[in-house]
Write a protein that holds these residues in place. Sequence first.
Motif, mmCIF file in Angstrom:
data_model
loop_
_atom_site.group_PDB
_atom_site.id
_atom_site.type_symbol
_atom_site.label_atom_id
_atom_site.label_comp_id
_atom_site.label_asym_id
_atom_site.label_seq_id
_atom_site.Cartn_x
_atom_site.Cartn_y
_atom_site.Cartn_z
ATOM 1 N N GLU A 516 0.839 -1.202 0.000
ATOM 2 C CA GLU A 516 0.000 0.000 0.000
ATOM 3 C C GLU A 516 0.871 1.247 0.000
ATOM 4 O O GLU A 516 1.787 1.372 0.832
ATOM 5 N N LYS A 520 -4.668 5.880 2.528
ATOM 6 C CA LYS A 520 -5.938 5.725 1.809
ATOM 7 C C LYS A 520 -6.033 4.340 1.185
ATOM 8 O O LYS A 520 -7.115 3.742 1.143
ATOM 9 N N ASP A 521 -4.890 3.822 0.702
ATOM 10 C CA ASP A 521 -4.886 2.467 0.142
ATOM 11 C C ASP A 521 -5.210 1.430 1.219
ATOM 12 O O ASP A 521 -5.912 0.449 0.962
ATOM 13 N N VAL A 523 -7.015 1.981 3.934
ATOM 14 C CA VAL A 523 -8.448 2.103 4.224
ATOM 15 C C VAL A 523 -9.256 1.334 3.190
ATOM 16 O O VAL A 523 -10.185 0.582 3.527
ATOM 17 N N GLN A 524 -8.884 1.504 1.909
ATOM 18 C CA GLN A 524 -9.626 0.827 0.852
ATOM 19 C C GLN A 524 -9.492 -0.687 0.959
ATOM 20 O O GLN A 524 -10.459 -1.426 0.720
ATOM 21 N N LEU A 527 -11.969 -1.786 3.585
ATOM 22 C CA LEU A 527 -13.348 -1.757 3.091
ATOM 23 C C LEU A 527 -13.599 -2.880 2.098
ATOM 24 O O LEU A 527 -14.683 -3.493 2.092
ATOM 25 N N THR A 528 -12.596 -3.158 1.273
ATOM 26 C CA THR A 528 -12.717 -4.254 0.302
ATOM 27 C C THR A 528 -12.864 -5.590 1.027
ATOM 28 O O THR A 528 -13.661 -6.451 0.626
ATOM 29 N N GLY A 564 -12.003 5.710 6.809
ATOM 30 C CA GLY A 564 -12.741 5.951 5.584
ATOM 31 C C GLY A 564 -13.906 4.988 5.445
ATOM 32 O O GLY A 564 -14.028 4.025 6.183
#
Length: 564
Positions: A516, A520-521, A523-524, A527-528, A564
């Motif tokens: 990452e 932000k990566d 966080v994504q 979420l993924t 996020g």
Amino acid sequence: MAKNVAIGIQQFNELIEKNYFYIDKTSFIKEWWDSGDSVTLINRPRRFGKTLNMSMVEQFFSINYANRSDLFEGLSIWQDEKYRQIQGTYPVISLSFANIKEKDYKMTRKKICQLFTKLYAEHSFLLDSGLLYETDVAYFKRVSEDMDDSDASLALYQLSDFLCRYYGKKVIILLDEYDTPMQEAYVDGYWDDLVAFTRSLFNSTFKTNPWLERGIMTGITRVSKESIFSDLNNLEVVTTTSDKYATSFGFTEEEVFDALDECGLSEEKGEVKRWYDGFIFGKHKDIYNPWSILNFLDKGYFTTYWANTSSNSLVGKLIREGNRSVKAQFEMLLRGETIRTPIDEQIVYNQLDHNEDAVWSLLLASGYLKVLSYDRMELLSPGQEQMYELALTNYEVGRMFDGMVRSWFVEVKGDYNDFVKALLQGDKKSMNAYMNEVTLEMFSSFDSGKKASRNAPERFYHGFVLGLIVDLQDRYLITSNRESGFGRYDVMLEPKNPKEDDAIILEFKVHDPEDETTLKDTVQAALTQIQEKQYAAQLISRGIPANHIRSYGFAFQGKKVLIG
């Protein structure tokens, strides 16, 4: 007419002489003496009458109370002629380590030596008896707070010899709260030094002492044999799972209900049982802690009397700094669930940092947990470990733990409360601001290392979940590390009233620079994972619409957090 309930009196004679409320426990004297055991170690939680019973035993046997049969007349022990004959006929050495709570080994050793010095001062008449040799007199005069280890370790051994010569009878030695310095030594980091000192002391006092008739030690825990009792093969150990003396410490339900009737509080029996019942010793259930009962009888209102009588510093340290599994199981206990774990009643303090079974063993011995059931050894396969089902002891203990968890967040209470409000409102901007303030203060509290380790975010978020459980348990069922969909989510908040509150799923991830580029990566990625593993499946199966389920990814990089 009900007797006056006096709080905090630990001297048996004072209770009897002033006719204060007293529940007769003198049957313990007979049970113990009839057992014939040379040295008995009795483990019971704090405020369970250990000190009062030791005072009772001292005043029953001690020559200093030879003319005080009035203290026992009318009590159960006085019904037996045999015991009327031996009251006040033995030399007794009685001391307590209850007040030895120092921050370093030097001061702990000094206070123990001060106790010995006081004992010798009380027996200074021996110097004029003509029974001591010159070497004995020289030793007697060397006893001081600054004496060397060799003299200190023999202090009780030598005094036993002197008293036996003087009275022509072996001595009874009573040591109350023997393990209080041990707990302080573990918390403050001087365990090894204290173990070496006490091992030598206990060996000379209770094992190689030819002038010892009987001995009793009391404490909260059974410190491991390898630590300080390595040579004491004459030790009878009575723990909370033993049947011996099960009703001698603490009040039975019959005793409590009779006391409520006497004090005109009969209508409170159900609520008293909910708050203060739950202790189990051996096969005897429905044991109540005396401190809470006496305070309730005196004051007439319900609160956490017993659970608030000490700082609970060791308990707080073990849970706050515990690993993921310890915190996850503690979350279950706070929710009123049970856990299953092996138990070793020989507490090894220097294993508490890395052996979670030792943590639950200590909490059981300390009275915070109770055994609901356990595997019968004869039904286990070879090599299979015996498991115990444990729960919080009662409502009072649950309230105490709620307060303890809240205290962890005192320094950041405003920010933490603001974060919780922002979480409920779905305000991610405020959540980020508040959480970064919280983590700066709280990371070190939930990480037991000298510096923040890679496990710090994980320990922090489990501590964070405990805070949520305490503050939001009225509105949400909060769980962590449970299976849902195709994996195990980190935290789930299931609303108790789905019409008013959204469900919330939280996933925590530490930033991995190899995979990452930015937070932000990370966080994504969190979420993924929530989506791909279908963590919401459990909530949807319970009728919560997908548009009322919110998911958040928490990304950690050091003490920096992005949500996020």
